[in-house]
Scaffold this active site. Structure first.
Site, mmCIF file in Angstrom:
data_model
loop_
_atom_site.group_PDB
_atom_site.id
_atom_site.type_symbol
_atom_site.label_atom_id
_atom_site.label_comp_id
_atom_site.label_asym_id
_atom_site.label_seq_id
_atom_site.Cartn_x
_atom_site.Cartn_y
_atom_site.Cartn_z
ATOM 1 N N ILE A 138 32.182 97.777 93.471
ATOM 2 C CA ILE A 138 33.349 97.582 94.346
ATOM 3 C C ILE A 138 34.157 96.369 93.918
ATOM 4 C CG2 ILE A 138 32.283 96.168 96.180
ATOM 5 C CD1 ILE A 138 34.726 99.134 96.600
ATOM 6 N N SER A 166 27.585 86.029 89.328
ATOM 7 C CA SER A 166 26.899 87.311 89.186
ATOM 8 C C SER A 166 25.812 87.120 88.143
ATOM 9 C CB SER A 166 27.909 88.376 88.739
ATOM 10 O OG SER A 166 27.550 89.651 89.176
ATOM 11 N N ARG A 167 24.626 87.667 88.437
ATOM 12 C CA ARG A 167 23.485 87.375 87.564
ATOM 13 C C ARG A 167 23.623 88.029 86.198
ATOM 14 N NH1 ARG A 167 19.516 90.131 91.549
ATOM 15 N NH2 ARG A 167 21.152 91.617 91.010
ATOM 16 N N LYS A 187 31.670 95.235 103.656
ATOM 17 C CA LYS A 187 30.972 95.972 104.704
ATOM 18 C C LYS A 187 29.667 96.526 104.122
ATOM 19 C CE LYS A 187 30.604 99.806 103.846
ATOM 20 N NZ LYS A 187 30.149 100.753 102.771
ATOM 21 N N ASP A 210 25.589 103.706 104.799
ATOM 22 C CA ASP A 210 26.492 102.862 103.997
ATOM 23 C C ASP A 210 27.901 103.469 104.003
ATOM 24 O OD1 ASP A 210 26.913 100.623 101.831
ATOM 25 O OD2 ASP A 210 27.715 102.472 100.986
HETATM 26 P P1 NAP Z 1 26.670 97.373 93.172
HETATM 27 O O1 NAP Z 1 27.472 98.229 92.253
HETATM 28 O O2 NAP Z 1 25.191 97.483 93.156
HETATM 29 O O3 NAP Z 1 27.137 95.879 92.923
HETATM 30 C C1 NAP Z 1 26.621 94.796 93.638
HETATM 31 C C2 NAP Z 1 26.445 93.637 92.695
HETATM 32 O O4 NAP Z 1 25.835 92.574 93.426
HETATM 33 C C3 NAP Z 1 25.527 93.944 91.547
HETATM 34 O O5 NAP Z 1 26.235 94.397 90.418
HETATM 35 C C4 NAP Z 1 24.796 92.655 91.300
HETATM 36 O O6 NAP Z 1 25.408 91.955 90.233
HETATM 37 C C5 NAP Z 1 24.974 91.838 92.561
HETATM 38 N N1 NAP Z 1 23.700 91.622 93.259
HETATM 39 C C6 NAP Z 1 23.263 90.457 93.778
HETATM 40 N N2 NAP Z 1 22.081 90.597 94.339
HETATM 41 C C7 NAP Z 1 21.708 91.876 94.153
HETATM 42 C C8 NAP Z 1 20.548 92.612 94.507
HETATM 43 N N3 NAP Z 1 19.524 92.037 95.166
HETATM 44 N N4 NAP Z 1 20.512 93.923 94.173
HETATM 45 C C9 NAP Z 1 21.523 94.505 93.521
HETATM 46 N N5 NAP Z 1 22.648 93.841 93.173
HETATM 47 C C10 NAP Z 1 22.737 92.530 93.487
HETATM 48 O O7 NAP Z 1 27.109 97.644 94.691
HETATM 49 P P2 NAP Z 1 28.568 98.016 95.228
HETATM 50 O O8 NAP Z 1 28.707 99.483 95.259
HETATM 51 O O9 NAP Z 1 29.590 97.214 94.536
HETATM 52 O O10 NAP Z 1 28.406 97.558 96.760
HETATM 53 C C11 NAP Z 1 28.394 96.191 97.132
HETATM 54 C C12 NAP Z 1 28.859 96.120 98.579
HETATM 55 O O11 NAP Z 1 30.171 96.687 98.657
HETATM 56 C C13 NAP Z 1 27.986 96.943 99.538
HETATM 57 O O12 NAP Z 1 27.861 96.280 100.763
HETATM 58 C C14 NAP Z 1 28.757 98.243 99.706
HETATM 59 O O13 NAP Z 1 28.531 98.862 100.959
HETATM 60 C C15 NAP Z 1 30.190 97.735 99.619
HETATM 61 N N6 NAP Z 1 31.134 98.774 99.209
HETATM 62 C C16 NAP Z 1 30.883 99.596 98.150
HETATM 63 C C17 NAP Z 1 31.773 100.621 97.831
HETATM 64 C C18 NAP Z 1 31.549 101.583 96.674
HETATM 65 O O14 NAP Z 1 32.238 102.606 96.615
HETATM 66 N N7 NAP Z 1 30.650 101.325 95.744
HETATM 67 C C19 NAP Z 1 32.910 100.808 98.613
HETATM 68 C C20 NAP Z 1 33.179 99.909 99.635
HETATM 69 C C21 NAP Z 1 32.288 98.908 99.930
HETATM 70 P P3 NAP Z 1 24.492 91.003 89.308
HETATM 71 O O15 NAP Z 1 23.270 91.799 88.955
HETATM 72 O O16 NAP Z 1 25.371 90.679 88.151
HETATM 73 O O17 NAP Z 1 24.158 89.806 90.176
#
Ligand code: NAP
Length: 308
Positions: free
Chosen positions: A14, A36-37, A90, A168
């Site tokens: 996101i 970011s890690r 969110k 989610d």
């Molecule tokens: P994601 O692709 O997994 O990205 C989250 C990032 O957070 C990871 O790339 C990771 O980067 C970092 N991170 C830090 N601690 C972590 C942990 N314990 N486990 C996994 N990642 C961790 O997730 P996302 O889809 O972007 O979603 C993140 C938030 O945005 C959620 O709350 C989700 O509900 C919300 N959201 C997502 C979307 C969507 O379509 N994907 C839409 C709207 C809102 P590093 O490894 O580099 O630290």
């Protein structure tokens, strides 16, 4: 005016798809650092995590957290304690009470906390709210069905405790519902379908009722392939009011009113800037409370194991 210097935490799906373009289109904000890690951006100061960012000599006024909900509390707490304004993706946290604690901390420190609900910024949501403000609601049906393999490939956190599973995306529907209805709803029952190898549901049904007694029935399903469905249908004395495509399209009594493109995250960042300027916070926990209540009331059914 000097832009507000911002650190973005969690450079994942996101952050890349929505936050970076929205920030680039918001002159009042300047992206100064990424924490970011495993990821970084060329030409932007990079840190392992928010603690390293806060300990550095890169000055940020605000922090935007794009990490998974589990672990977000500690990140937000550290930023607020350091006197930074904080914007939360969110769901705003992994529990209701942890976000209440953050709201208190923000008040104590005199900084802004913004718990965002991006779906509320979809083009047709405010018009639906205005339309329904004085309507008599008879019934609401929510169908939020999408393909988890398409939208969340490889995301393990989403299946773990605190990751919400199908809630989610479902919380987006609940964030719209709690914005457009003129009175509060509460759940009366839920069924949670949990894959045998996961902690969080892949599908759920939720029965709710409005304060005036109208039923609200919701079906959330992550197993939908083909066309995806993000619809809310409200039966009222105005006729049927339908929000489709996640709130982008509004149809009233069969007549299309709005069908607009997505500007959700630009609007979120504009609101963050405005809240900071006013010295206010915006933390509405109603959608997260409904999800928590579904987990409290829900009958748990174990279904087929999920294979990516
Ligand atoms: P994601 O692709 O997994 O990205 C989250 C990032 O957070 C990871 O790339 C990771 O980067 C970092 N991170 C830090 N601690 C972590 C942990 N314990 N486990 C996994 N990642 C961790 O997730 P996302 O889809 O972007 O979603 C993140 C938030 O945005 C959620 O709350 C989700 O509900 C919300 N959201 C997502 C979307 C969507 O379509 N994907 C839409 C709207 C809102 P590093 O490894 O580099 O630290």
């Amino acid at each position: 005016m000097t832009p507000i210097s911002l650190g973005l935490v969690g450079l994942g799906t996101i952050a890349r798809n929505q936050h970076l373009p929205a920030l680039a289109a918001t002159p009042a904000l300047s992206l100064a650092a990424i924490a970011s890690r495993n990821a970084r951006l060329d030409d932007i100061a990079a840190f392992y995590d928010v603690a390293a960012l806060l300990a550095s000599d890169v000055r940020v006024d605000a922090v935007s957290l794009c990490t998974p909900p589990q672990g977000r509390f500690a990140q937000a707490q550290a930023a607020l304690r350091a006197g930074k304004h904080v914007m939360l993706e969110k769901p705003p946290g992994a529990s209701v009470s942890e976000v209440q604690a953050l709201a208190q901390l923000a008040r104590d420190r005199g900084v802004t906390l913004f718990a965002t609900w991006h779906s509320r910024e979809a083009a047709a949501v405010e018009q639906a709210r205005t339309l329904l403000a004085n309507a008599t609601i008879q019934r609401v049906d929510i169908a939020w069905k999408e393909d988890v393999r398409h939208w969340h490939p490889g995301q393990e956190w989403i299946w773990e405790a605190g990751g919400l599973g199908v809630f989610d995306p479902a919380i987006n529907a609940l964030s719209i519902l709690t914005r457009i209805l003129p009175d509060p709803v509460h759940p009366t029952g839920a069924i949670l379908e949990v894959p045998a190898n996961k902690q969080a549901p892949i599908a759920a049904q939720m029965s709710m009722v409005t304060g005036a007694g109208a039923p609200v029935e919701a079906v959330f399903d992550w197993r939908q392939t083909g066309p995806q469905t993000w619809d809310i249908r409200v039966q009222s004395d105005l006729g049927e009011v339908v929000l489709q495509e996640g709130g982008a399209r509004l149809v009233v009594a069969g007549v299309a009113q709005i069908n607009a493109s997505d500007a959700e995250y630009k609007r979120l960042y504009a609101r963050f800037v405005d809240l900071i300027a006013r010295g206010q916070s915006d933390v509405d926990l109603a959608p997260l409370q409904l999800v928590a209540d579904a987990f409290l009331l829900g009958e748990r059914r174990v279904v087929e194991a999920f294979v990516e």
